[in-house]
Design a protein around this motif. Sequence first.
Motif, short mmCIF file in Angstrom:
data_model
loop_
_atom_site.label_atom_id
_atom_site.label_comp_id
_atom_site.label_asym_id
_atom_site.label_seq_id
_atom_site.Cartn_x
_atom_site.Cartn_y
_atom_site.Cartn_z
N TYR A 1 20.21 -3.41 13.56
CA TYR A 1 20.38 -2.62 12.50
C TYR A 1 20.11 -0.90 13.45
O TYR A 1 21.15 -0.41 13.50
CB TYR A 1 19.32 -2.57 11.58
CG TYR A 1 19.11 -1.70 11.11
CD1 TYR A 1 20.11 -1.26 9.79
CD2 TYR A 1 17.94 -0.63 9.96
CE1 TYR A 1 20.48 -0.41 8.57
CE2 TYR A 1 18.22 0.31 9.12
CZ TYR A 1 19.11 0.18 8.57
OH TYR A 1 18.96 1.33 7.19
N SER B 1 22.49 6.47 8.27
CA SER B 1 22.24 6.48 8.96
C SER B 1 21.07 5.76 8.71
O SER B 1 20.59 4.91 7.78
CB SER B 1 21.97 7.65 10.08
OG SER B 1 21.58 6.64 11.68
N SER B 2 19.67 6.12 9.64
CA SER B 2 18.85 5.70 8.76
C SER B 2 17.61 6.54 10.10
O SER B 2 17.93 6.38 11.54
CB SER B 2 18.84 4.37 9.06
OG SER B 2 17.03 3.75 9.07
N ASN C 1 35.56 -5.68 1.17
CA ASN C 1 34.42 -5.73 2.56
C ASN C 1 34.88 -4.70 3.47
O ASN C 1 35.83 -5.05 4.01
CB ASN C 1 34.69 -6.64 2.39
CG ASN C 1 33.39 -7.41 3.39
OD1 ASN C 1 32.79 -6.79 4.27
ND2 ASN C 1 33.95 -9.14 3.84
N VAL C 2 33.86 -3.80 4.26
CA VAL C 2 34.70 -3.08 4.50
C VAL C 2 34.56 -3.61 5.93
O VAL C 2 35.36 -3.01 6.56
CB VAL C 2 33.37 -2.07 4.71
CG1 VAL C 2 33.29 -1.23 3.48
CG2 VAL C 2 31.91 -1.99 5.17
N SER D 1 32.44 -7.47 -4.09
CA SER D 1 32.47 -8.09 -5.50
C SER D 1 32.81 -6.87 -6.61
O SER D 1 32.35 -6.31 -7.33
CB SER D 1 31.26 -8.70 -5.97
OG SER D 1 31.36 -9.12 -7.13
N GLY E 1 17.98 -4.24 -2.30
CA GLY E 1 18.21 -4.50 -1.05
C GLY E 1 16.56 -4.25 -0.39
O GLY E 1 16.58 -5.46 -0.23
N ASN F 1 28.57 4.76 2.72
CA ASN F 1 27.01 3.97 2.79
C ASN F 1 27.12 2.67 2.81
O ASN F 1 25.96 2.79 2.84
CB ASN F 1 27.32 4.44 0.67
CG ASN F 1 25.89 3.55 0.61
OD1 ASN F 1 24.40 4.59 0.93
ND2 ASN F 1 25.98 2.08 -0.10
N SER G 1 32.52 -2.65 -3.86
CA SER G 1 31.48 -3.47 -2.99
C SER G 1 32.61 -4.75 -2.99
O SER G 1 33.36 -5.12 -2.51
CB SER G 1 30.75 -3.25 -3.98
OG SER G 1 30.74 -4.95 -5.02
N ILE H 1 13.53 4.32 1.73
CA ILE H 1 13.83 4.04 0.29
C ILE H 1 13.82 2.98 -1.13
O ILE H 1 14.43 1.90 -0.80
CB ILE H 1 15.50 5.10 0.07
CG1 ILE H 1 15.44 6.02 1.07
CG2 ILE H 1 15.95 5.58 -1.44
CD1 ILE H 1 14.66 7.53 0.32
N GLY I 1 24.23 3.99 -2.95
CA GLY I 1 25.45 4.20 -2.77
C GLY I 1 26.43 4.03 -4.28
O GLY I 1 26.73 5.59 -4.83
N1 LIG Z 1 17.15 1.78 1.46
C1 LIG Z 1 16.92 2.16 2.52
O1 LIG Z 1 15.13 2.06 2.93
C2 LIG Z 1 17.22 2.82 4.09
C3 LIG Z 1 17.22 3.77 4.65
C4 LIG Z 1 17.73 3.67 5.46
C5 LIG Z 1 19.22 3.98 4.94
N2 LIG Z 1 19.51 2.89 4.30
C6 LIG Z 1 21.16 2.28 4.50
O2 LIG Z 1 21.79 3.41 3.68
C7 LIG Z 1 22.29 2.56 3.09
C8 LIG Z 1 21.73 2.36 1.85
O3 LIG Z 1 20.78 1.14 1.11
P1 LIG Z 1 20.34 0.25 0.21
O4 LIG Z 1 19.21 0.77 0.62
O5 LIG Z 1 21.07 1.57 -0.94
O6 LIG Z 1 21.11 -0.66 0.05
P2 LIG Z 1 21.28 -2.25 -0.62
O7 LIG Z 1 20.58 -1.93 -2.37
O8 LIG Z 1 21.64 -3.48 -0.15
O9 LIG Z 1 23.16 -1.93 -1.42
C9 LIG Z 1 23.95 -1.81 -0.66
C10 LIG Z 1 25.38 -1.85 -1.27
O10 LIG Z 1 26.42 -1.62 0.03
C11 LIG Z 1 27.29 -2.88 -0.60
N3 LIG Z 1 28.18 -4.08 0.37
C12 LIG Z 1 26.91 -4.36 0.97
N4 LIG Z 1 28.29 -4.76 2.80
C13 LIG Z 1 29.32 -4.49 1.76
C14 LIG Z 1 30.43 -4.28 2.74
N5 LIG Z 1 30.58 -5.37 3.66
N6 LIG Z 1 31.30 -4.37 1.79
C15 LIG Z 1 31.76 -3.52 0.87
N7 LIG Z 1 29.72 -2.84 0.05
C16 LIG Z 1 28.86 -3.93 1.04
C17 LIG Z 1 26.75 -3.80 -1.06
O11 LIG Z 1 27.88 -4.81 -2.30
P3 LIG Z 1 27.46 -6.22 -3.26
O12 LIG Z 1 26.89 -6.72 -2.55
O13 LIG Z 1 28.15 -5.72 -4.07
O14 LIG Z 1 28.78 -6.40 -1.81
C18 LIG Z 1 25.45 -3.07 -2.26
O15 LIG Z 1 26.48 -1.89 -2.97
C19 LIG Z 1 22.87 1.71 3.99
O16 LIG Z 1 23.56 2.02 4.61
C20 LIG Z 1 21.51 1.03 5.06
O17 LIG Z 1 21.99 1.04 6.07
C21 LIG Z 1 18.60 2.69 3.45
#
Ligand SMILES: NC(=O)c1ccc[n+]([C@@H]2O[C@H](COP(=O)([O-])OP(=O)(O)OC[C@H]3O[C@@H](n4cnc5c(N)ncnc54)[C@H](OP(=O)(O)O)[C@@H]3O)[C@@H](O)[C@H]2O)c1
Length: 264
Positions: free
Chosen positions: A159, A145-146, A67-68, A43, A196, A94, A41, A192, A23
Motif C-alpha cells: 500500500y 494518496s495517504s 472496476n478501475v 457493483s 473500509g 479515490n 464502484s 479516516i 469517495g
Molecule cells: N480511510 C482512511 O483512513 C484512508 C487513509 C488514507 C488514504 N485513504 C485512501 O482514500 C481512498 C478511499 O478510502 P476509504 O477508506 O473510503 O475506502 P473504503 O471505505 O474501503 O471504500 C473504497 C471504495 O472504493 C471502491 N472500490 C474498491 N475497489 C475498486 C475497484 N477495483 N474499482 C472501483 N471501485 C473500487 C469500493 O466500492 P465497491 O466495494 O463497491 O467496489 C468503495 O466505494 C482510498 O484510495 C484509500 O487508500 C483512506
Amino acid sequence: MPTDQFSVDGCNAIVTGASQGIGRTIAERLAADGANVAICSRSQDRVDPVAEGIREEGGTALAVECNVREPDEVEAFVEATVEEFGGVDLLVNNAGGEFVAPFEDISENGWKAIVDLNLHGTFHCTQATGEYMREGDGGCIINLSSVNGQHAAPHESHYSASKAAIIRLTETLSVEWAPYGIRVNCVAPGLIQTPGVAETLGIQEEQMPPRETVDRRIGHTEDIADVVQFLASDAAAFMTGETVTVKGVPRAGNSFDVDLGLDG
Ligand SMILES: NC(=O)c1ccc[n+]([C@@H]2O[C@H](COP(=O)([O-])OP(=O)(O)OC[C@H]3O[C@@H](n4cnc5c(N)ncnc54)[C@H](OP(=O)(O)O)[C@@H]3O)[C@@H](O)[C@H]2O)c1
C-alpha cells in the motif's frame, strides 16, 4: 469576503470508488455544490443508491459499474460520462484499498492486487479522462494518496509503495500537462473513519472524538471532502503538483498500531 471561487457549480466530475467512505462523501459534497457527478464502484447495486440519494437532494448523478483495474471498463465509464454531461472537467482518483500483512507474508498476487488497484487504477482513469481534458479546456485531477505513502508504514508495504508512487505521478503529470491547463494535485489523508477502515480495525462511530478537535486519532470523511472541494475549485487555480496532508495530530506510531515486537 467573496467565496464564489470555492464553488464547483456546473463542473462535470468523475469520482471513482464512491459506493461508500471518502469517495461517497466527496461525490455527495461536489453534487450538493452543483457539480454533475459520475460515480463508479465494482457493483452497480452498491453505487446506485448513492446516485439516487444525490438526485433526491436535487443533484445530478450518473452511476456506473466499473472496476478501475480494467482499462476497458474505465474507458466505457469515461465515455458514458462525456455522453451524459458533455465533457469532464474533474477526476477524483479515490478508489483504493489494502490489507495488512508483514512484507514476508505478502504473496506476489497480493502485492500485484494492491498495486493494480491503487496505482494502475489511477493510471487507467487518468489516461482515459486526460484525453478529453487535453482536447478540451483542461481540467483538474485529484489523486488520493495517504500519509502511509509519505513515510514508513509497517505491514502496509504494498500500500505504502503504491501510494508513494501516486505522489510522484502527481508531481510529474502536473508539469507534463500544465500546458493543457490541467492541474494535478494529491490529498494524503491520515486515518479516516470509513467502512473500509472500520472493517480492518473494528473502529465504531461512537469511538470517534468530536470533529471540532484536531488532536484526534481518526478523522471524518468530510475532512477530506472539504480539501478536495477546495483543490477542485478556482480558489486553488495557482496550485498544481501539490500533496495536501490531512491528518490532524495523530497518535504516535503507525496508523494500524501494528505490534512490531520491538519492546522487549
Ligand atoms: N480511510 C482512511 O483512513 C484512508 C487513509 C488514507 C488514504 N485513504 C485512501 O482514500 C481512498 C478511499 O478510502 P476509504 O477508506 O473510503 O475506502 P473504503 O471505505 O474501503 O471504500 C473504497 C471504495 O472504493 C471502491 N472500490 C474498491 N475497489 C475498486 C475497484 N477495483 N474499482 C472501483 N471501485 C473500487 C469500493 O466500492 P465497491 O466495494 O463497491 O467496489 C468503495 O466505494 C482510498 O484510495 C484509500 O487508500 C483512506
